[in-house]
Scaffold this motif. Structure first.
Motif, PDB file in Angstrom:
ATOM      1  N   LYS A 135      53.619   0.430  -4.609  1.00 26.92           N
ATOM      2  CA  LYS A 135      54.060   0.148  -5.978  1.00 26.92           C
ATOM      3  C   LYS A 135      52.947  -0.530  -6.774  1.00 26.92           C
ATOM      4  O   LYS A 135      52.720  -0.201  -7.952  1.00 26.92           O
ATOM      5  N   GLU A 136      52.236  -1.453  -6.156  1.00 26.17           N
ATOM      6  CA  GLU A 136      51.121  -2.103  -6.838  1.00 26.17           C
ATOM      7  C   GLU A 136      50.056  -1.084  -7.244  1.00 26.17           C
ATOM      8  O   GLU A 136      49.463  -1.180  -8.326  1.00 26.17           O
ATOM      9  N   ALA A 137      49.805  -0.104  -6.367  1.00 25.39           N
ATOM     10  CA  ALA A 137      48.820   0.935  -6.686  1.00 25.39           C
ATOM     11  C   ALA A 137      49.287   1.790  -7.850  1.00 25.39           C
ATOM     12  O   ALA A 137      48.492   2.162  -8.724  1.00 25.39           O
ATOM     13  N   ASP A 138      50.578   2.125  -7.874  1.00 18.23           N
ATOM     14  CA  ASP A 138      51.128   2.883  -9.001  1.00 18.23           C
ATOM     15  C   ASP A 138      50.901   2.138 -10.309  1.00 18.23           C
ATOM     16  O   ASP A 138      50.495   2.718 -11.327  1.00 18.23           O
ATOM     17  N   ILE A 139      51.178   0.842 -10.290  1.00 16.37           N
ATOM     18  CA  ILE A 139      51.021   0.025 -11.497  1.00 16.37           C
ATOM     19  C   ILE A 139      49.555  -0.025 -11.919  1.00 16.37           C
ATOM     20  O   ILE A 139      49.224   0.141 -13.105  1.00 16.37           O
ATOM     21  N   ALA A 140      48.668  -0.217 -10.946  1.00 19.07           N
ATOM     22  CA  ALA A 140      47.237  -0.293 -11.259  1.00 19.07           C
ATOM     23  C   ALA A 140      46.750   0.992 -11.911  1.00 19.07           C
ATOM     24  O   ALA A 140      46.003   0.967 -12.898  1.00 19.07           O
ATOM     25  N   LEU A 141      47.166   2.129 -11.367  1.00 18.71           N
ATOM     26  CA  LEU A 141      46.723   3.403 -11.944  1.00 18.71           C
ATOM     27  C   LEU A 141      47.322   3.606 -13.328  1.00 18.71           C
ATOM     28  O   LEU A 141      46.635   4.062 -14.253  1.00 18.71           O
ATOM     29  N   SER A 142      48.587   3.247 -13.500  1.00 23.64           N
ATOM     30  CA  SER A 142      49.245   3.443 -14.798  1.00 23.64           C
ATOM     31  C   SER A 142      48.625   2.578 -15.895  1.00 23.64           C
ATOM     32  O   SER A 142      48.770   2.876 -17.074  1.00 23.64           O
ATOM     33  N   ARG A 143      47.923   1.513 -15.502  1.00 23.19           N
ATOM     34  CA  ARG A 143      47.277   0.619 -16.462  1.00 23.19           C
ATOM     35  C   ARG A 143      45.772   0.819 -16.531  1.00 23.19           C
ATOM     36  O   ARG A 143      45.064   0.027 -17.156  1.00 23.19           O
ATOM     37  N   SER A 144      45.292   1.876 -15.897  1.00 24.15           N
ATOM     38  CA  SER A 144      43.849   2.066 -15.746  1.00 24.15           C
ATOM     39  C   SER A 144      43.155   2.606 -16.985  1.00 24.15           C
ATOM     40  O   SER A 144      41.935   2.506 -17.111  1.00 24.15           O
ATOM     41  N   GLY A 145      43.922   3.233 -17.872  1.00 29.82           N
ATOM     42  CA  GLY A 145      43.315   3.884 -19.027  1.00 29.82           C
ATOM     43  C   GLY A 145      42.851   5.295 -18.743  1.00 29.82           C
ATOM     44  O   GLY A 145      42.404   6.002 -19.645  1.00 29.82           O
ATOM     45  N   LEU A 146      42.949   5.732 -17.480  1.00 29.82           N
ATOM     46  CA  LEU A 146      42.587   7.095 -17.117  1.00 29.82           C
ATOM     47  C   LEU A 146      43.702   8.057 -17.508  1.00 29.82           C
ATOM     48  O   LEU A 146      44.809   7.636 -17.860  1.00 29.82           O
ATOM     49  N   ASN A 147      43.425   9.328 -17.427  1.00 29.65           N
ATOM     50  CA  ASN A 147      44.447  10.353 -17.624  1.00 29.65           C
ATOM     51  C   ASN A 147      45.125  10.571 -16.264  1.00 29.65           C
ATOM     52  O   ASN A 147      44.804  11.489 -15.530  1.00 29.65           O
ATOM     53  N   TRP A 148      46.053   9.701 -15.941  1.00 29.07           N
ATOM     54  CA  TRP A 148      46.602   9.618 -14.590  1.00 29.07           C
ATOM     55  C   TRP A 148      47.880  10.441 -14.422  1.00 29.07           C
ATOM     56  O   TRP A 148      48.568  10.782 -15.383  1.00 29.07           O
TER      57      TRP A 148
END
Length: 217
Positions: A135-148
């Motif tokens: 879940k922490e990884a999901d959050i990190a990616l969703s806040r990364s600014g990338l086209n995730w």
């Protein structure tokens, strides 16, 4: 055709995904841990780099990523020891995100897990830790600014896929073949209109191409 870099290319989903992408004419690259794995994939037309995600630096990973159109992260500890879970599912994703930014790769797809998986069971501390790190990884990616893109499949099983699924922002937790996960992910990677979305995946009755198109927004 696209140039795709797979972390987890030798895993259950990653290996199947690599074959599907190659069949579509894509360039497939990836990270492996052993020379024999590199040789095996080279024989299949795939270029890989030997390295350990847990010890590689962000700069080293970025150098491997350069030129890719998208990064796919399908590696995982599957609820093993805390140390491996943190190194792969936690720090590994964070490192890959930083490396993608450094390499200028905007598209990043992460194979995660349905939060409800096995909630009816006593999972034990290590598996509970695994879910928390995912879940922490999901959050990190969703806040990364990338086209995730985050894909959360239900319980993974082996065997041939059916070609029909249920895909959407919220799905029931049942089971799904790794083959159908790979097929769905291959289709998602070739749908540029899907981005910055969390999609859950379960067995179903909708052909994969139609299921993917239904989630274009």
């Amino acid at each position: 055709m696209a140039d795709l870099f797979l972390i987890g290319i030798t895993g259950g989903v990653g290996r199947l995904l690599a074959r599907r992408l190659r069949a579509r004419g894509d360039t497939v690259r990836g990270l492996v841990r052993r020379d024999d794995q590199r040789a095996e994939l080279a024989a299949q037309g795939m270029d890989t780099r030997v390295g350990d995600l847990s010890t590689m630096t962000v700069d080293e990973l970025a150098a491997a990523f350069r030129g890719a159109d998208a990064i796919v992260f399908s590696a995982g500890s599957n609820g093993g020891s805390r140390e491996v879970t943190k190194a792969v599912d936690g720090d590994g994703v964070a490192k890959a995100i930083a490396a993608a930014r450094l390499a200028g790769v905007e598209r990043f797809a992460l194979v995660s897990v349905l939060p409800e998986s096995w909630r009816e069971r006593d999972l034990g501390e290590e598996v509970e830790y695994y879910f928390a790190v995912k879940k922490e990884a999901d959050i990190a990616l969703s806040r990364s600014g990338l086209n995730w893109l985050i894909l959360r499949p239900s319980l993974l099983v082996d065997g041939p896929g059916t070609g029909v699924v249920s895909l959407g922002p919220a799905e029931f937790h049942g089971r799904i073949s790794r083959d159908d996960v790979a097929a769905t992910l291959a289709e998602l990677l070739h749908e540029p209109r899907i981005g910055r979305q969390i999609l859950e995946l379960d067995e179903g009755s909708t052909p994969i191409e139609d299921a993917v198109r239904a989630n274009v927004r």
